[in-house]
Design an enzyme around this catalytic site. Structure first.
Site, PDB file in Angstrom:
ATOM      1  N   MET A 171       1.583 -48.211 -28.227  1.00 24.17           N
ATOM      2  CA  MET A 171       0.799 -48.215 -26.995  1.00 24.17           C
ATOM      3  C   MET A 171       1.101 -46.964 -26.177  1.00 24.17           C
ATOM      4  O   MET A 171       1.894 -46.123 -26.573  1.00 24.17           O
ATOM      5  CB  MET A 171       1.113 -49.468 -26.175  1.00 24.17           C
ATOM      6  CG  MET A 171       0.688 -50.759 -26.848  1.00 24.17           C
ATOM      7  SD  MET A 171      -1.080 -50.872 -27.177  1.00 24.17           S
ATOM      8  CE  MET A 171      -1.711 -51.240 -25.550  1.00 24.17           C
ATOM      9  N   CYS A 172       0.530 -46.888 -25.030  1.00 23.09           N
ATOM     10  CA  CYS A 172       0.706 -45.774 -24.112  1.00 23.09           C
ATOM     11  C   CYS A 172       0.614 -46.314 -22.690  1.00 23.09           C
ATOM     12  O   CYS A 172       0.431 -47.510 -22.483  1.00 23.09           O
ATOM     13  CB  CYS A 172      -0.375 -44.702 -24.320  1.00 23.09           C
ATOM     14  SG  CYS A 172      -0.594 -44.173 -26.042  1.00 23.09           S
ATOM     15  N   ARG A 173       0.758 -45.417 -21.740  1.00 18.00           N
ATOM     16  CA  ARG A 173       0.492 -45.731 -20.333  1.00 18.00           C
ATOM     17  C   ARG A 173      -0.357 -44.591 -19.787  1.00 18.00           C
ATOM     18  O   ARG A 173      -0.139 -43.417 -20.142  1.00 18.00           O
ATOM     19  CB  ARG A 173       1.779 -45.816 -19.514  1.00 18.00           C
ATOM     20  CG  ARG A 173       2.825 -46.823 -20.008  1.00 18.00           C
ATOM     21  CD  ARG A 173       2.559 -48.246 -19.507  1.00 18.00           C
ATOM     22  NE  ARG A 173       1.632 -48.950 -20.419  1.00 18.00           N
ATOM     23  CZ  ARG A 173       1.215 -50.200 -20.219  1.00 18.00           C
ATOM     24  NH1 ARG A 173       1.576 -50.850 -19.120  1.00 18.00           N
ATOM     25  NH2 ARG A 173       0.412 -50.763 -21.094  1.00 18.00           N
ATOM     26  N   VAL A 221       1.102 -40.963 -20.941  1.00 14.33           N
ATOM     27  CA  VAL A 221       2.282 -40.809 -21.796  1.00 14.33           C
ATOM     28  C   VAL A 221       2.006 -41.576 -23.086  1.00 14.33           C
ATOM     29  O   VAL A 221       1.359 -42.628 -23.066  1.00 14.33           O
ATOM     30  CB  VAL A 221       3.560 -41.317 -21.107  1.00 14.33           C
ATOM     31  CG1 VAL A 221       3.936 -40.392 -19.962  1.00 14.33           C
ATOM     32  CG2 VAL A 221       3.415 -42.746 -20.597  1.00 14.33           C
ATOM     33  N   ASN A 272      -5.277 -46.153 -24.419  1.00 13.31           N
ATOM     34  CA  ASN A 272      -4.025 -46.907 -24.428  1.00 13.31           C
ATOM     35  C   ASN A 272      -4.210 -48.051 -25.410  1.00 13.31           C
ATOM     36  O   ASN A 272      -4.945 -49.002 -25.133  1.00 13.31           O
ATOM     37  CB  ASN A 272      -3.747 -47.413 -23.002  1.00 13.31           C
ATOM     38  CG  ASN A 272      -2.670 -48.490 -22.946  1.00 13.31           C
ATOM     39  OD1 ASN A 272      -1.950 -48.728 -23.906  1.00 13.31           O
ATOM     40  ND2 ASN A 272      -2.577 -49.155 -21.804  1.00 13.31           N
TER      41      ASN A 272
END
Length: 279
Positions: free
Chosen positions: A1-3, A94, A121
């Site tokens: 995942m990401c943010r 990120v 994301n």
């Protein structure tokens, strides 16, 4: 995942949006609080911003980008850049890389074309087969020109085909999510898109929040999670929903009207299905 996060409003430094908040994107790179998949986002980061505000009625200026393949906290150049750069519109992310994708900075969001900045994301399994499985009208040239070998870059290419055909931003995201989820039910597809004037976002499989800040010029922030300890002022977007925002107002289309309800795109790309109207 990401943010990830997107901001529209009065000029603010990148530091005010990314590194200064106690639970902002900087902290989320190593200690996210609401992330459902993965524990750290250390596979790169990116920041996109608009050097000049979009003139009323005029074309939006092309954004600038700064991307690295290292963790956000490890970049010694970022503090000076973040305190010096100020913008009315920012998209930053990120990265926690999907297995089997490239690790270079070209795979870090935001992806860009013309006035658009885009972030994903989530994760898509067997993403290399996605164009064939969905029947999405991507030309060989579009596939060969993908900026990076990753699921996010492919989703961006799919979205861009619709944007270039004149499809409104919210409709484009909804159609991509619908078509992808139909053949990859396990896909996580939180998408974020801005042209410097408005924000369109989909929550599909992970968390998404938004915050309006009334005042001179107004402001709106859309992010994977709140950047304050108690989340005061933030509102959660329901899963399977579409968010449309400008500094003047925000609309959240509920699940019954959101991305899962959008019609899949036949070739050629579809007409609008969600009719977003004024935010």
């Amino acid at each position: 995942m990401c943010r990830h996060l997107a901001y529209l409003g009065p000029p603010r430094t990148l530091a005010e949006l990314i590194t200064a908040p106690p639970y902002g994107l900087h902290r989320q790179s190593w200690a996210p609080r609401r992330q459902r998949h993965g524990t750290v986002n250390a596979d790169g980061f990116g920041i996109g911003w608009y050097p000049e505000p979009a003139p009323p009625g005029g074309p939006a200026p092309e954004p600038a980008r700064y991307r690295r393949s290292i963790p956000l906290w490890a970049d010694g150049n970022l503090p000076d850049l973040a305190r010096a750069v100020r913008s009315t519109a920012v998209l930053a992310a990120v990265r926690s890389a999907t297995a089997g994708t490239s690790q270079d900075e070209a795979a870090a969001a935001p992806f860009a074309a013309g006035p658009w900045l885009f972030s994903h994301n989530g994760a898509v399994s067997r993403w290399t087969d996605l164009p064939a499985d969905t029947g999405w009208p991507l030309s060989p040239a579009a596939l060969l020109s993908l900026e990076a070998r990753c699921d996010s870059a492919l989703l961006w290419a799919m979205t861009l085909t619709l944007l270039r055909s004149g499809t409104p931003a919210g409709d484009a995201l909804a159609a991509v999510v619908h078509a992808t989820a139909a053949v990859r039910p396990d896909a996580r597809l939180n998408l974020l898109l801005t042209d410097g004037r408005s924000i369109a976002a989909v929550r599909h499989g992970d968390t998404l929040w938004w915050r309006a800040e009334p005042g001179p010029g107004n402001a709106v922030t859309v992010a994977s999670e709140p950047d304050t300890e108690d989340g005061t002022g933030w509102q959660e977007v329901p899963d399977r929903s579409l968010l449309l925002a400008t500094p003047a107002g925000t609309r959240v289309l509920p699940p019954a009207d959101g991305p899962s309800a959008a019609a899949p795109p036949p070739p050629p790309p579809p007409s609008a299905v969600l009719a977003p109207g004024p935010a």
